[in-house]
Scaffold this motif. Structure first.
Motif, PDB file in Angstrom:
ATOM      1  N   LEU A   4       7.223   5.498  -2.601  1.00  9.42           N
ATOM      2  CA  LEU A   4       7.086   6.676  -3.441  1.00  9.42           C
ATOM      3  C   LEU A   4       7.812   8.116  -2.528  1.00  9.42           C
ATOM      4  CD1 LEU A   4       5.996   7.982  -6.013  1.00  9.42           C
ATOM      5  CD2 LEU A   4       4.195   8.865  -4.588  1.00  9.42           C
ATOM      6  N   LEU A   5       7.214   8.141  -1.486  1.00 11.94           N
ATOM      7  CA  LEU A   5       7.501   9.504  -0.667  1.00 11.94           C
ATOM      8  C   LEU A   5       8.764   8.971   0.087  1.00 11.94           C
ATOM      9  CD1 LEU A   5       4.116  11.124   0.113  1.00 11.94           C
ATOM     10  CD2 LEU A   5       5.865  11.270  -1.856  1.00 11.94           C
ATOM     11  N   ILE A   6       8.683   7.957   0.916  1.00 16.21           N
ATOM     12  CA  ILE A   6       9.574   7.534   1.798  1.00 16.21           C
ATOM     13  C   ILE A   6       9.952   6.016   1.715  1.00 16.21           C
ATOM     14  CG2 ILE A   6       8.947   8.953   3.981  1.00 16.21           C
ATOM     15  CD1 ILE A   6       7.103   6.810   4.874  1.00 16.21           C
ATOM     16  N   CYS A  76      13.360   5.753   8.928  1.00 17.54           N
ATOM     17  CA  CYS A  76      12.857   5.672   7.470  1.00 17.54           C
ATOM     18  C   CYS A  76      13.031   7.283   6.879  1.00 17.54           C
ATOM     19  CB  CYS A  76      11.315   5.204   6.928  1.00 17.54           C
ATOM     20  SG  CYS A  76      10.052   6.359   7.932  1.00 17.54           S
ATOM     21  N   SER A  77      13.201   7.551   5.814  1.00 16.18           N
ATOM     22  CA  SER A  77      13.646   8.764   5.228  1.00 16.18           C
ATOM     23  C   SER A  77      12.771   9.108   3.879  1.00 16.18           C
ATOM     24  CB  SER A  77      15.060   9.066   5.178  1.00 16.18           C
ATOM     25  OG  SER A  77      15.433   7.965   4.312  1.00 16.18           O
ATOM     26  N   PHE A  78      12.838  10.358   3.653  1.00 15.96           N
ATOM     27  CA  PHE A  78      12.321  10.711   2.381  1.00 15.96           C
ATOM     28  C   PHE A  78      13.306  10.071   1.208  1.00 15.96           C
ATOM     29  CE2 PHE A  78       9.990  13.814   4.901  1.00 15.96           C
ATOM     30  CZ  PHE A  78       8.713  13.877   4.259  1.00 15.96           C
ATOM     31  N   LEU A  79      12.676   9.780   0.232  1.00 17.53           N
ATOM     32  CA  LEU A  79      13.153   9.290  -0.953  1.00 17.53           C
ATOM     33  C   LEU A  79      13.455  10.661  -1.871  1.00 17.53           C
ATOM     34  CD1 LEU A  79      11.083   6.316  -2.175  1.00 17.53           C
ATOM     35  CD2 LEU A  79      13.348   6.218  -1.409  1.00 17.53           C
ATOM     36  N   ASP A 169       3.938   4.177  -7.188  1.00 18.47           N
ATOM     37  CA  ASP A 169       5.220   3.208  -7.204  1.00 18.47           C
ATOM     38  C   ASP A 169       4.852   1.796  -7.422  1.00 18.47           C
ATOM     39  OD1 ASP A 169       4.323   3.113  -4.418  1.00 18.47           O
ATOM     40  OD2 ASP A 169       6.298   1.791  -4.168  1.00 18.47           O
ATOM     41  N   GLY A 170       3.968   1.471  -7.144  1.00 16.79           N
ATOM     42  CA  GLY A 170       3.311   0.062  -7.321  1.00 16.79           C
ATOM     43  C   GLY A 170       2.225  -0.322  -8.405  1.00 16.79           C
ATOM     44  N   VAL A 187       6.589   5.892 -10.349  1.00 17.26           N
ATOM     45  CA  VAL A 187       7.990   5.840 -10.130  1.00 17.26           C
ATOM     46  C   VAL A 187       8.353   4.487  -9.314  1.00 17.26           C
ATOM     47  CG1 VAL A 187       9.858   7.236  -8.918  1.00 17.26           C
ATOM     48  CG2 VAL A 187       7.644   8.310  -9.587  1.00 17.26           C
ATOM     49  N   PRO A 188       8.572   3.651 -10.303  1.00 17.83           N
ATOM     50  CA  PRO A 188       8.727   2.187  -9.815  1.00 17.83           C
ATOM     51  C   PRO A 188      10.224   2.048  -8.860  1.00 17.83           C
ATOM     52  CG  PRO A 188       8.454   2.154 -12.204  1.00 17.83           C
ATOM     53  CD  PRO A 188       8.515   3.377 -11.781  1.00 17.83           C
TER      54      PRO A 188
END
Length: 223
Positions: A4-6, A76-79, A169-170, A187-188
């Protein structure tokens, strides 16, 4: 947090596929993946072991995946839209809590290089928080209830669940958010949409489905 965030859900998939390939199995497909998202680590790992019939114990799988994950977390990074939303809510004085099924050590590994966003949360609850009873991780609402109680305690507020927005997201997370009584913004992952079916039926009038956090209509919520 994850997915969701990353972008750690994608990294989880990469790691799982590396382990599966070692035993001539896989790849991890989204019909299985959607059952894992948001679950506490041991529950997700058990589902992988059972589905793919891996000749490993839970402890052995955990050891293999942790070794691979530790190499990937720093990448890893922000979405899209995530960091911007966190900063916006913080700037408006909106209390925000992060409630993640990840254990504390995994949370720290994933976010250590992303402090510019995660340090803005008022409350952070990880999946190994002792206040979450055994077996009461997502899809149960306990983690959200603990997060809200801590927000109220820290801010001297009396915010009710129905006044909250929970971002997920899940599927397990959406179920837990609905059980908590909040409005759900789901937010899938784009690849999950092919196997999720009728997302509006899942949300059942208790929220909305977005393709990205960048699509959130903040004015709709008076933000």
């Amino acid at each position: 947090m994850d997915g969701l965030l990353i972008n750690t859900e994608d990294l989880y998939t990469v790691v799982t596929n590396e382990v599966l390939a070692e035993f001539g199995k896989g790849p991890l497909t989204w019909d299985v993946k959607i059952q894992l998202q948001g679950l506490p680590g041991p529950q997700a790992a058990t589902k992988v072991l059972n589905h793919y019939q891996l000749p490993l114990t839970l402890a052995e799988l955990d050891e293999k995946t942790i070794e691979l994950q530790l190499k990937k977390w720093p990448t890893c990074s922000f979405l899209p839209g995530a960091l911007e939303l966190i900063r916006y809510l913080h700037s408006k004085g909106v209390p925000i809590a992060l409630c993640t099924s990840s254990a504390k050590h995994k949370y720290e590994g994933k976010t250590g290089h992303l402090k510019q966003g995660f340090e803005l949360f008022d409350v952070i609850i990880t999946g190994d928080d002792p206040r979450i009873p055994p077996g009461r991780g997502k899809p149960f609402p306990d983690i959200w209830q603990i997060g809200l109680a801590e927000i109220n305690e820290k801010t001297g507020s009396n915010i009710r669940p129905e006044e909250c927005i929970i971002f997920e997201d899940g599927l397990p997370g959406v179920a837990s958010a609905k059980a908590a009584g909040a409005y759900v913004v789901w937010v899938p992952h784009p690849d999950a949409l092919e196997v999720l079916g009728d997302t509006e039926a899942v949300i059942s009038g208790k929220g909305e489905v977005l393709n990205s956090l960048a699509q959130l209509d903040k004015a709709k919520f008076g933000l």
